[in-house]
Scaffold this active site. Structure first.
Site, mmCIF file in Angstrom:
data_model
loop_
_atom_site.group_PDB
_atom_site.id
_atom_site.type_symbol
_atom_site.label_atom_id
_atom_site.label_comp_id
_atom_site.label_asym_id
_atom_site.label_seq_id
_atom_site.Cartn_x
_atom_site.Cartn_y
_atom_site.Cartn_z
ATOM 1 N N MET A 54 -28.503 -24.961 16.724
ATOM 2 C CA MET A 54 -27.377 -24.288 17.358
ATOM 3 C C MET A 54 -26.254 -23.915 16.405
ATOM 4 S SD MET A 54 -24.586 -26.614 17.592
ATOM 5 C CE MET A 54 -23.738 -26.134 19.081
ATOM 6 N N TYR A 55 -26.314 -24.332 15.144
ATOM 7 C CA TYR A 55 -25.281 -23.940 14.191
ATOM 8 C C TYR A 55 -25.401 -22.445 13.920
ATOM 9 C CZ TYR A 55 -24.809 -28.972 13.148
ATOM 10 O OH TYR A 55 -24.620 -30.333 13.228
#
Length: 339
Positions: A54-55
């Site tokens: 999710m970064y």
């Protein structure tokens, strides 16, 4: 650089590990800058790189993959899954359906055929431990992951997952990744005793407390850290817990000065001094940030310094408890604690 065994895995990792959350849009770090940071980190002795799907919606994984191309075998590579990836309701969590699909996407973005450590980013209360551990065990047997762990789990969930693995004859989590710093010491009272009991490796995130311990946040100075631009409430000095943090930072800076250390060296040396911690995850946005943090690679704090720290922030105390990510749901939702 010092090295320690990651739990009971037999894998040797550096006491400072490179966190890649700032690669890409979150930290506004370009591919060239990210590659230069990885190059300097490896040259400085770091051998563990940690990222997450999710970064930057996968951007960090893609940048890490390009930065490590051609030298994969020299790196202990870790990533995470479980946080939302878009609006689709099943593109999140710790179900077999999602983990199986998302791991393939992470491997594609990273440009590798396996990761050394696959971590569940947050405890998913909608999915049973058996479901998650069964999926992870199968992915391990398929050779796509070498080991798996948890991140920011409450202590009771770490224990429950260990028991679930035994009950269902599955592989257990071998690591935990909690938040830990001079200003957030709550895990000393519950999480670290549990991880030590079960022999889990511990990768501590936010050892510089989101920039509070970087040296950039001091009395009389305008707070202009990267984190303060998109999380201003965490640096609002009209909030009592933030004022308490600033007061503690000033006292800790005096301790560091008297010991001939930078505040960063004190902060990172404190985290890696705990016998239950394997590595501290640093997340530099620039080469200068990395160099200032690598200076702590061999920092060993004396008993006098650690005693002085305890007098400022007592063991087991969180100065900003509202920022904890492992709070049991029943403490956040009144309906869960009322009949």
């Amino acid at each position: 650089m010092q090295y320690r065994t990651l739990g009971r895995t037999g894998v040797q990792v550096s006491t400072l590990a490179l966190g890649a959350m700032n690669f890409g849009r979150i930290g506004r770090t370009t591919q060239d800058e990210a590659t230069a940071i990885v190059d300097a980190a490896l040259e400085g002795g770091i051998n563990l790189i940690d990222t997450a799907d999710m970064y930057g919606d996968g951007e960090s994984e893609e940048m890490v993959g390009k930065a490590i191309a051609g030298r994969r075998d020299d790196i202990v590579l870790a990533t995470k899954a479980g946080m939302p990836m878009g609006e689709e309701r099943n593109h999140r969590g710790a179900s077999r359906r999602w983990l199986t699909a998302e791991l393939d996407d992470s491997l594609r973005r990273l440009g590798v055929d396996h990761v050394d450590l696959y971590q569940i980013h947050r405890w998913d209360p909608t999915t049973s431990d058996e479901e998650t551990l069964s999926a992870l065990t199968d992915l391990q047997r398929a050779g796509k992951i070498r080991h798996f762990g948890s991140s920011t789990y409450p202590a009771h969930r770490i224990v429950q997952a260990q028991w679930a693995a035994r009950e269902h004859h599955l592989r257990p989590y071998v690591t935990e990744q909690p938040s830990y710093s001079l200003l957030q010491r709550g895990i000393e009272a519950h999480v670290l005793p549990v991880t030590q009991e079960y022999g889990l490796g511990v990768l501590a995130w936010s050892p510089l407390a989101s920039g509070w311990l970087s040296g950039a946040v001091r009395k009389g100075r305008e707070i202009a850290t990267s984190r303060s631009t998109f999380l201003p409430q965490r640096f609002d000095l009209t909030v009592p817990s933030n004022q308490a943090r600033l007061d503690a930072v000033e006292k800790l800076a005096e301790v560091a000065d008297q010991a001939g250390l930078s505040l960063i060296q004190l902060a990172l040396g404190f985290v890696t001094a705990h016998p239950g911690v394997t590595s501290a995850l640093i997340g530099p946005r620039t080469l200068d940030h990395l160099r200032s943090q690598l200076a702590a690679a061999d920092t060993v704090l004396s008993t006098d310094v650690l005693d002085a720290v305890d007098a400022i922030v007592p063991p087991g105390v969180d100065l900003a408890p509202e920022e904890k990510f492992d709070t049991p749901p029943s403490l956040l939702d009144p309906s869960l604690r009322r009949r």
